[in-house]
Write an enzyme that holds these catalytic residues in place. Sequence first.
Site: not given
Length: 228
Positions: A60, A62, A222
């Site tokens: 993502t 932030s 991840q």
Amino acid sequence: MSWRCSGKTNNELVSNLRRAHIIANERVVRAMRTVDRSHFTQSKHDAYNDSPQYIGFGATISAPHMHGYALENLHEYLQPGMRALDVGSGSGYLTACMAEMVGDNGRIVGVDHIPGLVEDSKRVLDRHYSEWMQSGRIKVLTGDGRKGYPDEAPYDSIHVGAASSHVPAELIAQLKSPGRLFVPVGSFSQNIVVYDKDCNGNVKEHEIMAVRYVPLTDPEKQCSEEFG
């Protein structure tokens, strides 16, 4: 509350962050106005929401208020001509903000371990901030950010965009004296920790706030999991 900082435009978002006292330094304000967040998000409709946005590969960008806190805490170490490292550079947004702050003679190195994210961020930076890329003010590369990037160390400042499970000694070692590291630390319970190295190489730390970041981890993990 941070969600109240959302705006309809980049300028409105930055003004709201300033009104909420998340950012105050004029150089931070200018950097966040100069670098348009919508260039780095998949959804242009949600680009100015004060929330994380998915950018692919289990990653993502932030929330804007977290970028604001990072730049406010690092601005003394992002002066013109300084050198900084952005670990977990992801979309490239904060890398670009840092580059605006260090100016023509500064250098920002962005490191991410996901090749796809690195290539995506390079395309965006080449398109919208080509002068900074061509001049070498920004360098973005694929690597294990947990180990920093010793080839261009030491750095005046280091920002880490994912949570380290332990004190990041390898990153602290790559700080100049003086220098500053801004990093989320912890596993289940996380805090933003600022590590300051003084002129003699002594290191002090202090916690700023509780947070919830994705962990600094292996690329395979991840990409196979979604972290909260």
